[in-house]
Motif scaffolding. Structure first.
Motif, PDB file in Angstrom:
ATOM      1  N   ASP A  15      16.038  37.139  13.456  1.00 56.18           N
ATOM      2  CA  ASP A  15      15.621  38.048  14.518  1.00 56.18           C
ATOM      3  C   ASP A  15      15.263  37.259  15.775  1.00 56.18           C
ATOM      4  OD1 ASP A  15      14.143  40.986  15.069  1.00 56.18           O
ATOM      5  OD2 ASP A  15      13.118  39.298  16.009  1.00 56.18           O
ATOM      6  N   TYR A  16      14.384  36.263  15.617  1.00 53.56           N
ATOM      7  CA  TYR A  16      13.958  35.458  16.761  1.00 53.56           C
ATOM      8  C   TYR A  16      15.130  34.667  17.350  1.00 53.56           C
ATOM      9  CZ  TYR A  16       8.962  36.242  15.909  1.00 53.56           C
ATOM     10  OH  TYR A  16       7.719  36.800  15.779  1.00 53.56           O
ATOM     11  N   ALA A  17      15.930  34.033  16.493  1.00 53.44           N
ATOM     12  CA  ALA A  17      17.009  33.173  16.963  1.00 53.44           C
ATOM     13  C   ALA A  17      18.033  33.959  17.774  1.00 53.44           C
ATOM     14  CB  ALA A  17      17.692  32.484  15.779  1.00 53.44           C
ATOM     15  N   THR A  18      18.367  35.146  17.307  1.00 54.88           N
ATOM     16  CA  THR A  18      19.384  35.946  17.989  1.00 54.88           C
ATOM     17  C   THR A  18      18.890  36.454  19.325  1.00 54.88           C
ATOM     18  OG1 THR A  18      20.197  36.653  15.823  1.00 54.88           O
ATOM     19  CG2 THR A  18      20.990  37.856  17.731  1.00 54.88           C
ATOM     20  N   VAL A  19      17.708  37.046  19.340  1.00 52.94           N
ATOM     21  CA  VAL A  19      17.238  37.673  20.567  1.00 52.94           C
ATOM     22  C   VAL A  19      16.755  36.647  21.593  1.00 52.94           C
ATOM     23  CG1 VAL A  19      14.793  37.992  19.920  1.00 52.94           C
ATOM     24  CG2 VAL A  19      15.925  39.654  21.430  1.00 52.94           C
ATOM     25  N   MET A  20      16.197  35.532  21.146  1.00 55.33           N
ATOM     26  CA  MET A  20      15.641  34.548  22.073  1.00 55.33           C
ATOM     27  C   MET A  20      16.691  33.625  22.669  1.00 55.33           C
ATOM     28  SD  MET A  20      12.391  35.083  22.359  1.00 55.33           S
ATOM     29  CE  MET A  20      11.896  33.552  23.146  1.00 55.33           C
ATOM     30  N   ALA A  21      17.784  33.360  21.940  1.00 50.56           N
ATOM     31  CA  ALA A  21      18.698  32.327  22.419  1.00 50.56           C
ATOM     32  C   ALA A  21      20.172  32.605  22.154  1.00 50.56           C
ATOM     33  CB  ALA A  21      18.316  30.977  21.794  1.00 50.56           C
ATOM     34  N   LEU A  22      20.512  32.982  20.951  1.00 55.60           N
ATOM     35  CA  LEU A  22      21.918  32.934  20.545  1.00 55.60           C
ATOM     36  C   LEU A  22      22.732  34.149  20.952  1.00 55.60           C
ATOM     37  CD1 LEU A  22      21.252  31.229  17.146  1.00 55.60           C
ATOM     38  CD2 LEU A  22      22.408  30.243  19.120  1.00 55.60           C
ATOM     39  N   VAL A  32      25.153  33.367   8.805  1.00 56.01           N
ATOM     40  CA  VAL A  32      26.537  33.840   8.889  1.00 56.01           C
ATOM     41  C   VAL A  32      26.597  35.345   9.123  1.00 56.01           C
ATOM     42  CG1 VAL A  32      28.717  34.083   7.637  1.00 56.01           C
ATOM     43  CG2 VAL A  32      27.415  31.949   7.474  1.00 56.01           C
ATOM     44  N   GLY A  33      25.810  36.098   8.378  1.00 61.30           N
ATOM     45  CA  GLY A  33      25.901  37.548   8.452  1.00 61.30           C
ATOM     46  C   GLY A  33      25.194  38.174   9.628  1.00 61.30           C
ATOM     47  N   TRP A  34      24.090  37.557  10.078  1.00 60.69           N
ATOM     48  CA  TRP A  34      23.270  38.149  11.134  1.00 60.69           C
ATOM     49  C   TRP A  34      23.513  37.473  12.486  1.00 60.69           C
ATOM     50  CZ3 TRP A  34      18.368  41.056   9.914  1.00 60.69           C
ATOM     51  CH2 TRP A  34      17.699  41.464  11.074  1.00 60.69           C
ATOM     52  N   ILE A  35      23.422  36.147  12.526  1.00 65.07           N
ATOM     53  CA  ILE A  35      23.459  35.430  13.803  1.00 65.07           C
ATOM     54  C   ILE A  35      24.883  35.205  14.313  1.00 65.07           C
ATOM     55  CG2 ILE A  35      22.816  33.296  14.971  1.00 65.07           C
ATOM     56  CD1 ILE A  35      20.483  33.030  13.010  1.00 65.07           C
ATOM     57  N   LEU A  36      25.792  34.806  13.425  1.00 66.88           N
ATOM     58  CA  LEU A  36      27.135  34.423  13.837  1.00 66.88           C
ATOM     59  C   LEU A  36      27.864  35.493  14.652  1.00 66.88           C
ATOM     60  CD1 LEU A  36      29.447  32.396  13.818  1.00 66.88           C
ATOM     61  CD2 LEU A  36      30.129  33.287  11.566  1.00 66.88           C
ATOM     62  N   PRO A  37      27.822  36.788  14.283  1.00 69.99           N
ATOM     63  CA  PRO A  37      28.536  37.783  15.099  1.00 69.99           C
ATOM     64  C   PRO A  37      28.088  37.823  16.555  1.00 69.99           C
ATOM     65  CG  PRO A  37      28.021  38.701  12.960  1.00 69.99           C
ATOM     66  CD  PRO A  37      27.296  37.392  13.035  1.00 69.99           C
ATOM     67  N   SER A  96      21.617  42.206  19.916  1.00 67.29           N
ATOM     68  CA  SER A  96      20.602  41.471  19.142  1.00 67.29           C
ATOM     69  C   SER A  96      19.850  42.442  18.240  1.00 67.29           C
ATOM     70  CB  SER A  96      19.612  40.770  20.077  1.00 67.29           C
ATOM     71  OG  SER A  96      20.278  39.958  21.017  1.00 67.29           O
ATOM     72  N   PRO A  97      20.270  42.612  17.002  1.00 69.31           N
ATOM     73  CA  PRO A  97      19.547  43.511  16.096  1.00 69.31           C
ATOM     74  C   PRO A  97      18.106  43.044  15.919  1.00 69.31           C
ATOM     75  CG  PRO A  97      21.666  42.873  15.162  1.00 69.31           C
ATOM     76  CD  PRO A  97      21.434  41.992  16.352  1.00 69.31           C
ATOM     77  N   ARG A  98      17.197  43.998  15.789  1.00 75.17           N
ATOM     78  CA  ARG A  98      15.789  43.650  15.612  1.00 75.17           C
ATOM     79  C   ARG A  98      15.299  44.116  14.244  1.00 75.17           C
ATOM     80  NH1 ARG A  98      13.111  41.944  19.952  1.00 75.17           N
ATOM     81  NH2 ARG A  98      12.256  40.646  18.284  1.00 75.17           N
ATOM     82  N   LEU A 158      31.286  45.212  13.873  1.00 76.48           N
ATOM     83  CA  LEU A 158      31.844  45.611  15.162  1.00 76.48           C
ATOM     84  C   LEU A 158      31.825  44.443  16.140  1.00 76.48           C
ATOM     85  CD1 LEU A 158      32.942  47.789  17.059  1.00 76.48           C
ATOM     86  CD2 LEU A 158      30.570  48.335  17.663  1.00 76.48           C
ATOM     87  N   MET A 159      30.693  43.723  16.205  1.00 81.81           N
ATOM     88  CA  MET A 159      30.609  42.586  17.123  1.00 81.81           C
ATOM     89  C   MET A 159      31.642  41.513  16.768  1.00 81.81           C
ATOM     90  SD  MET A 159      28.374  43.273  19.430  1.00 81.81           S
ATOM     91  CE  MET A 159      28.826  45.010  19.310  1.00 81.81           C
ATOM     92  N   ALA A 160      31.804  41.248  15.477  1.00 85.77           N
ATOM     93  CA  ALA A 160      32.793  40.261  15.043  1.00 85.77           C
ATOM     94  C   ALA A 160      34.208  40.733  15.382  1.00 85.77           C
ATOM     95  CB  ALA A 160      32.667  40.004  13.545  1.00 85.77           C
ATOM     96  N   GLY A 161      34.478  42.023  15.158  1.00 91.53           N
ATOM     97  CA  GLY A 161      35.794  42.560  15.460  1.00 91.53           C
ATOM     98  C   GLY A 161      36.108  42.529  16.942  1.00 91.53           C
TER      99      GLY A 161
END
Length: 449
Positions: free
Chosen positions: A232-239, A319-324, A374-376, A403-406
């Motif tokens: 959660d933090y990694a995706t919304v704060m940076a990635l 892989v499942g949360w951050i990578l997309p 960024s899912p929360r 969807l994001m990956a596609g």
């Protein structure tokens, strides 16, 4: 061979060092690299298992009303229209409209409510119970709320909190009134219908605590909850934003070094060049993420000695949360940079990230709408226990991530097509626009001559 060359171009240089440094600092600032000391403990019958939010009208209605009245008295309303705190002060006409809303919710006369606001030290004609035991809101069976004056609580404070909900007022009508108040404040307040649940604070029961612990132990095997919070933090704060800069910089490097002309003339398939670049950017972006996720998760392993832990949990969520999220911003970065030969992709992704992040702040506890970048899934320390919430939202989260990956693959395909067109000399990005404007300028000069 081409992959390693592209990867080398990404990771060697100051931009990548800055990428890693910003990622580290963003996660460190949120305490996401060390969850030590935040242990999930088995319920022991003590009776204190924390609080949760629940949509219980008889609790929400008096709490929301008292909060609104307190802000009305001070004419100082806290809102978060785009995620940042904004203190709203209403003009006289707007305050009278707010008094009308309070009157409709309480059954009191609007003018009397207005007089209470205009003369805060005057007797507001409200009833109280005097006591020294408690200062908590007392919820009545009919949904009305009262306030018991505690020792050290002055009468003015108690009077400000003593408005009661109109007897028999349906919850749906109350929601409509609070929605009117939210619109009057410009949106982003705690009184918006989707935010009212925040006033529904209730204790977690023993049975709920036992079930919560069992899910964390058997489903998450403890480590899963910490991996979710890190994600959660990694995706919304940076990635959801930083990887686009690597994509823009890599393409800009080639253009400045006149590599485009060299690569265009070689017999390397265009799809191979673009795809290897995409994979190199993903590898460079995700490598520090995987390392930091394991550093974060390892900080709790010692607290669960003898327990069966899921040591693959960090990798699964990486892989499942951050990578997309990394995939979509990287793909957009590559496509727009190839299309325009400018860093406009950073602006586009930055705008999306800003809007997405600030919209997500209203639903930090669980937000995985279809187009969410960024899912929360964050409720502070309680996030470790929220296995059931994760299970309940898993279908939506999966749809969002797929969807994001596609979409990212579609942008990569578009970049390949564009790359091949440039290679054949059919498209020159912004050069075509520049030439068009230059041609218009020359025709203008010729006509003047």
């Amino acid at each position: 061979m081409l992959f390693w060359k592209e990867l080398k171009k990404v990771v060697i240089g100051i931009p990548y060092l800055l990428f890693v440094a910003v990622l580290f600092l963003a996660l460190h600032s949120q305490g996401a690299l060390d969850f030590g000391g935040e242990k999930i403990t088995e319920p022991d019958g003590s009776g204190n298992y924390g609080m949760k939010t629940a949509e219980i009208p008889k609790i929400i209605m008096p709490a929301a009303l008292q909060s609104l009245d307190a802000e009305f008295q001070e004419n100082n309303y806290r809102t978060y229209p785009i995620g940042f705190l904004k203190n709203v002060k209403l003009d006289q006409e707007e305050q009278r409209q707010m008094a009308q809303i309070l009157a409709a919710a309480t059954g009191m006369d609007a003018e009397k409510i207005w007089e209470r606001q205009a003369s805060p030290d005057a007797d507001r004609g409200l009833s109280f119970q005097a006591g020294e035991e408690s200062g908590d809101v007392q919820v009545q069976p009919d949904g009305s709320g009262g306030f018991t004056i505690s020792k050290g609580l002055d009468v003015k404070q108690a009077k400000q909190a003593d408005l009661t909900v109109k007897s028999g007022l349906p919850y749906e009508k109350f929601q409509q009134l609070m929605d009117e108040a939210d619109h009057l404040l410009g949106g982003g307040s705690a009184y918006a219908p989707e935010s009212l649940i925040g006033f529904g604070k209730v204790p977690v029961t023993y049975d709920e605590a036992v079930k919560r612990y069992a899910l964390a132990k058997n489903k998450d095997r403890f480590t899963g909850g910490y991996a979710r919070l890190f994600s959660d933090y990694a995706t919304v704060m940076a990635l959801s934003i930083l990887p686009v800069f690597l994509a823009v910089i890599l393409t800009s490097k080639d253009r400045k070094a006149n590599m485009s002309e060299l690569v265009y003339t070689r017999a390397i398939p265009g799809w191979n060049v673009v795809l290897m670049r995409f994979l190199a950017l993903l590898t460079a972006s995700m490598l520090p993420v995987v390392i930091l996720s394991y550093i974060s998760n390892a900080s709790v392993w010692g607290m669960y000695q003898g327990m069966k832990l899921d040591y693959l949990a960090p990798l699964k969520y990486d892989v499942g949360w951050i990578l997309p999220s990394v995939m979509i911003v990287t793909a957009i970065g590559m496509f727009l940079t190839e299309l325009t030969d400018t860093p406009v992709a950073a602006v586009v992704c930055g705008f999306w990230w800003f809007i997405d992040t600030n919209l997500g702040m209203k639903t930090v506890s669980a937000s995985a709408s279809l187009f969410r970048l960024s899912p929360r899934h964050n409720a502070g320390a309680a996030s470790y226990f929220r296995t059931q919430d994760f299970i309940d939202h898993f279908a939506r989260l999966s749809a969002n991530r797929l969807l994001m990956a596609g979409l990212s693959l579609l942008f990569v395909i578009a970049a390949i097509v564009l790359y091949e067109e440039k290679r054949k000399g059919y498209f020159y990005g912004m050069e075509a626009v520049k030439r068009a404007f230059a041609g218009m300028g020359n025709r203008k000069k010729q006509s003047q001559a």
